[in-house]
Design a protein around this motif. Sequence first.
Motif, PDB file in Angstrom:
ATOM      1  N   THR A 184     -56.515  55.209 -24.647  1.00  0.00           N
ATOM      2  CA  THR A 184     -56.188  54.114 -25.573  1.00  0.00           C
ATOM      3  C   THR A 184     -56.556  52.757 -24.988  1.00  0.00           C
ATOM      4  O   THR A 184     -56.442  52.550 -23.777  1.00  0.00           O
ATOM      5  CB  THR A 184     -54.666  54.130 -25.871  1.00  0.00           C
ATOM      6  N   LEU A 185     -56.971  51.852 -25.863  1.00  0.00           N
ATOM      7  CA  LEU A 185     -57.071  50.429 -25.526  1.00  0.00           C
ATOM      8  C   LEU A 185     -56.042  49.661 -26.338  1.00  0.00           C
ATOM      9  O   LEU A 185     -55.873  49.911 -27.541  1.00  0.00           O
ATOM     10  CB  LEU A 185     -58.465  49.882 -25.856  1.00  0.00           C
ATOM     11  N   HIS A 186     -55.355  48.724 -25.699  1.00  0.00           N
ATOM     12  CA  HIS A 186     -54.492  47.767 -26.400  1.00  0.00           C
ATOM     13  C   HIS A 186     -55.141  46.390 -26.310  1.00  0.00           C
ATOM     14  O   HIS A 186     -55.678  46.027 -25.267  1.00  0.00           O
ATOM     15  CB  HIS A 186     -53.092  47.718 -25.767  1.00  0.00           C
ATOM     16  N   TYR A 187     -55.041  45.624 -27.387  1.00  0.00           N
ATOM     17  CA  TYR A 187     -55.759  44.350 -27.450  1.00  0.00           C
ATOM     18  C   TYR A 187     -55.220  43.565 -28.639  1.00  0.00           C
ATOM     19  O   TYR A 187     -54.194  43.924 -29.223  1.00  0.00           O
ATOM     20  CB  TYR A 187     -57.270  44.604 -27.589  1.00  0.00           C
ATOM     21  N   GLY A 188     -55.940  42.508 -29.004  1.00  0.00           N
ATOM     22  CA  GLY A 188     -55.604  41.776 -30.222  1.00  0.00           C
ATOM     23  C   GLY A 188     -54.747  40.541 -29.984  1.00  0.00           C
ATOM     24  O   GLY A 188     -54.725  39.981 -28.892  1.00  0.00           O
ATOM     25  N   SER A 189     -54.022  40.148 -31.030  1.00  0.00           N
ATOM     26  CA  SER A 189     -53.230  38.918 -30.985  1.00  0.00           C
ATOM     27  C   SER A 189     -51.821  39.238 -30.502  1.00  0.00           C
ATOM     28  O   SER A 189     -51.441  40.397 -30.363  1.00  0.00           O
ATOM     29  CB  SER A 189     -53.163  38.297 -32.384  1.00  0.00           C
ATOM     30  N   ALA A 190     -51.059  38.154 -30.291  1.00  0.00           N
ATOM     31  CA  ALA A 190     -49.689  38.315 -29.808  1.00  0.00           C
ATOM     32  C   ALA A 190     -48.877  39.189 -30.770  1.00  0.00           C
ATOM     33  O   ALA A 190     -49.114  39.192 -31.987  1.00  0.00           O
ATOM     34  CB  ALA A 190     -49.039  36.939 -29.656  1.00  0.00           C
TER      35      ALA A 190
END
Length: 484
Positions: free
Chosen positions: A128-134
Amino acid sequence: DEFQGTTLDLKKWAFQTGDGCPSLCGWGNSELQYYTNSNNNIKIQNGNLIIEARQENQGSSKFTSGKIFTLGKFSQTYGRFEASIRLPKGRGLWPAFWMLPDNNDWPKTGEIDIMENRGDRPTITNGTLHYGSAWPNNQNDSQEQDAQQDLSNDFHLYAVEWSPSAIRWYFDDVLFKTETKNPNSLSPTSTDNLWPWNKNFHILLNLAVGGWFTGTTNATDVQLTKPTFEIDYVRVYDCSSSSSNQIPYGTNTINIPGRIEAEDFDHGCFSAFYDSDSLNQGHVYRYTPVDIQKCSDVGGGYNLGWITDQEWTKYTVNAVSGGLFDIQFRAASQSGGGQIRIEIDNSDVSGPVSIPSTGTWQNWTTITVKNINVTAGNHVIRIYIIKGGFNWNYMEFNSTITMVKSNNPDSWKPTVRMAEEGLMIENADKIKSIELFDLLGKRHIMNFTLQGSNYLPTNALSSGVYIIRLINYKDEVQVIKFIK
Ligand SMILES: [Ca+2]
Ligand SMILES: [Ca+2]
Ligand SMILES: [Ca+2]
């Protein structure tokens, strides 16, 4: 870390303890465990790291377990990260081998989960990758990998290969997930912080109990069927521009005469090899950009493959004795057209050498490059690919000059090398006569009253085995075999 010895190496790892409170109770996931640094929860045993979840009260938690990480001790940008792991098993268990950036502002700065597992699904792991905005606008892109076997029974290899342009996940060296920067392959897409995987990340290993990922947030639902998360080793391979020191591969010196395995090229990215892409396409033996695969030539081992124009590898070698050598280059090519040149200490010693077609990629042939001079001592050999399209397994340096007989070998030691005019024989003292015979006894060359250095006009001789007889002014005789 091979997890040898009796205690966790605190030069590499630190404990993370507690239940996340007060800032992040349950570690943001409604997890049920309290992490300790107790030997009951984290220990080294029989060459393995063992993280064990236990049903015991600590603080307000009903379980204890362990979490370690390398923050402040080890971090890296890009490379291969792998661990050999035997998973725990049981509802509510959540083992993870993962990475966070050193300057962490989750999820904007990214997270790489190399392996996660739900204890009630013992055949399945996630990458898995986690990312993005707050939060709550964070994103994750996850892929399940079903091994179709109980992963708590045996050790398996879990890995990511992370380059500036892509991250790839492997289970037992089989690729099961790829994410690319350009075009950006993330799903769901993110409008912010598009590809944060370009800075130093550190490694984490932990065994959570309960939490959203496990589907279990009640202590009464947890089953500690096999509560141990066992890690045989964690290995990290680096190939960044910062590790550019060229040093020999392995601990044994490569000697000439002898065999040089293609796959045992020197360490040191960019100074020891050049490859056209950033990953080992064969995923075996060692993890640099150079492409290595298992070899089905006699003797097995490994060969270099996926060879393209302008790639090269270097080999630091020691010539035990100087002289003339035939280089036997072991190669295979489905359709031919390949071409190499052999360099010693930055000079081209072979000119272009063509690699013929052998019909298949694993049908091997030997190409001989004849009578190459090598002086005694250390050298760096470079195999430069003029034209790709072949595999190669090894090259062998065989002496073409052999001392057959000497009635006083210690008193004079002539050296023989190949020069433009032919064979050159050099000696500290003058040589009285030099004769060259073929194996039928026919004398082709006879020189008298010579200097210390003497050319023999061997260029016109046909290929074959010759005998050279030298006599000095003490009437000592030396007989040398020469293979042209
Ligand atoms: Ca490659
Ligand atoms: Ca290549
Ligand atoms: Ca080999």
